[in-house]
Write an enzyme that holds these catalytic residues in place. Structure first.
Site, PDB file in Angstrom:
ATOM      1  N   ASN A  14       0.918  -1.171  -0.088  1.00  0.00           N
ATOM      2  CA  ASN A  14      -0.241   0.133   0.035  1.00  0.00           C
ATOM      3  C   ASN A  14       0.973   1.092   0.061  1.00  0.00           C
ATOM      4  O   ASN A  14       0.459   2.336  -0.730  1.00  0.00           O
ATOM      5  CB  ASN A  14      -1.081  -0.031   1.004  1.00  0.00           C
ATOM      6  N   ARG A  91      -0.771  -1.791  14.925  1.00  0.00           N
ATOM      7  CA  ARG A  91      -1.056  -1.436  16.434  1.00  0.00           C
ATOM      8  C   ARG A  91      -2.253  -0.583  16.196  1.00  0.00           C
ATOM      9  O   ARG A  91      -2.315   0.362  15.293  1.00  0.00           O
ATOM     10  CB  ARG A  91       0.345  -0.796  16.829  1.00  0.00           C
ATOM     11  N   ASN A 107      -6.633   5.149   7.859  1.00  0.00           N
ATOM     12  CA  ASN A 107      -6.160   3.575   7.619  1.00  0.00           C
ATOM     13  C   ASN A 107      -7.098   2.959   6.387  1.00  0.00           C
ATOM     14  O   ASN A 107      -7.978   3.269   6.146  1.00  0.00           O
ATOM     15  CB  ASN A 107      -6.568   3.068   9.076  1.00  0.00           C
ATOM     16  N   HIS A 109      -8.422  -0.820   5.788  1.00  0.00           N
ATOM     17  CA  HIS A 109      -8.593  -1.888   6.395  1.00  0.00           C
ATOM     18  C   HIS A 109      -9.179  -3.111   5.239  1.00  0.00           C
ATOM     19  O   HIS A 109     -10.106  -2.802   4.615  1.00  0.00           O
ATOM     20  CB  HIS A 109      -9.795  -1.760   7.449  1.00  0.00           C
ATOM     21  N   ASP A 142     -10.530   6.541  18.344  1.00  0.00           N
ATOM     22  CA  ASP A 142      -9.600   5.841  19.387  1.00  0.00           C
ATOM     23  C   ASP A 142     -10.293   4.452  19.479  1.00  0.00           C
ATOM     24  O   ASP A 142      -9.937   3.761  20.211  1.00  0.00           O
ATOM     25  CB  ASP A 142      -9.757   6.520  20.787  1.00  0.00           C
ATOM     26  N   GLU A 174      -7.537  -2.385  -2.808  1.00  0.00           N
ATOM     27  CA  GLU A 174      -6.808  -1.386  -1.626  1.00  0.00           C
ATOM     28  C   GLU A 174      -5.785  -0.574  -2.345  1.00  0.00           C
ATOM     29  O   GLU A 174      -5.982   1.050  -1.941  1.00  0.00           O
ATOM     30  CB  GLU A 174      -5.922  -2.276  -0.715  1.00  0.00           C
TER      31      GLU A 174
HETATM   32  C1  GAR Z   1      -3.027  -4.793   3.847  1.00  0.00           C
HETATM   33  O1  GAR Z   1      -4.128  -5.807   3.492  1.00  0.00           O
HETATM   34  C2  GAR Z   1      -3.968  -3.647   4.716  1.00  0.00           C
HETATM   35  O2  GAR Z   1      -5.216  -3.736   4.523  1.00  0.00           O
HETATM   36  C3  GAR Z   1      -3.806  -4.761   6.234  1.00  0.00           C
HETATM   37  O3  GAR Z   1      -2.615  -5.088   6.162  1.00  0.00           O
HETATM   38  C4  GAR Z   1      -2.131  -5.485   4.692  1.00  0.00           C
HETATM   39  C5  GAR Z   1      -0.662  -4.847   4.695  1.00  0.00           C
HETATM   40  O4  GAR Z   1      -0.124  -4.865   3.259  1.00  0.00           O
HETATM   41  N1  GAR Z   1      -4.045  -3.894   7.271  1.00  0.00           N
HETATM   42  C6  GAR Z   1      -4.697  -4.344   8.254  1.00  0.00           C
HETATM   43  O5  GAR Z   1      -5.093  -5.577   8.467  1.00  0.00           O
HETATM   44  C7  GAR Z   1      -4.606  -3.184   9.626  1.00  0.00           C
HETATM   45  N2  GAR Z   1      -5.308  -3.956  10.674  1.00  0.00           N
HETATM   46  P1  GAR Z   1       1.035  -4.281   2.720  1.00  0.00           P
HETATM   47  O6  GAR Z   1       1.883  -4.035   3.869  1.00  0.00           O
HETATM   48  O7  GAR Z   1       1.325  -4.763   1.407  1.00  0.00           O
HETATM   49  O8  GAR Z   1       0.275  -2.882   2.495  1.00  0.00           O
END
Ligand code: GAR
Length: 201
Positions: A14, A91, A107, A109, A142, A174
């Protein structure tokens, strides 16, 4: 141009899509600094390759989360960061960072919030047996993945999917909607009324 600060714990795909969109002029911004809580994160390597400041911060080096976040806030401030983008930052953001960057933390998700918050959103959705899932870009508050929703994208879940094939289909989206949401923010298109985020003219 606005300065972005990206927080990433891992692979950083991302982050890459955000850096690429900035470099291509699709977002009037630059990634000013990448911060990771994991010294081995490939995200840091991607930043260095692009000539972007890469900072590893080990939470164990701090007495508590507030002290850890005070350091992160200092680094973000030093780089003149306007918007903090969490990109696979594994985190919960605490009050120290949220107070310093109120309304300016986003963020992504990998599920259609408010369904399947927390870790492994793609696998949670796959195990649950939903027929559609997707991803959500939202402002961070939060709670855990509870902040105002900016953009979502939907993908189908097929009978022969595994958690991994579904995750790959979601990841493609994403990489599309996170830069788009950041662009909307940077071009002042987001109108925020309580929980509701509208896209203005
Ligand atoms: C992504 O799928 C993101 O949506 C997720 O982690 C991955 C990171 O991939 N995020 C979460 O789960 C947040 N709790 P990346 O490091 O290749 O961007």
């Amino acid at each position: 141009k606005k300065n972005l600060g990206v927080l990433a714990s891992g692979r950083g795909s991302n982050l890459q899509s955000i850096m690429d969109a900035c470099a291509a002029g699709r977002i009037p911004a630059r990634v000013a600094v990448v911060i990771s809580d994991n010294n081995d994160a490939y995200a840091l390597e991607r930043a260095r390759r692009a000539g972007i400041a890469a900072v590893a911060v080990n939470i164990d080096d701090y007495t508590d989360k507030a002290e850890y976040e005070r350091y992160i806030v200092k680094v973000l401030m030093e780089h003149g960061v306007h918007l903090v983008c969490l990109a696979g930052y594994m985190r919960l953001v605490g009050t120290t960072m949220l107070d310093a960057f109120a309304g300016r933390v986003m963020n992504i998700h990998p599920a259609l919030l408010p369904a399947f918050p927390g870790l492994h959103g793609q696998e949670q959705a796959w195990r649950y047996g939903v027929k559609y899932s997707g991803c959500t870009v939202h402002f961070v508050d939060d709670g855990m993945d509870t902040g105002p929703i900016i953009l979502q994208a939907v993908v189908p879940v097929y009978d022969d999917d595994t958690a991994d094939t579904l995750a790959a289909r979601i990841l493609e989206q994403e990489h599309r909607i996170y830069p788009e949401a950041i662009n909307l923010y940077c071009t002042d298109k987001l109108v925020i009324e309580g929980r509701i985020v509208r896209i203005g003219a």
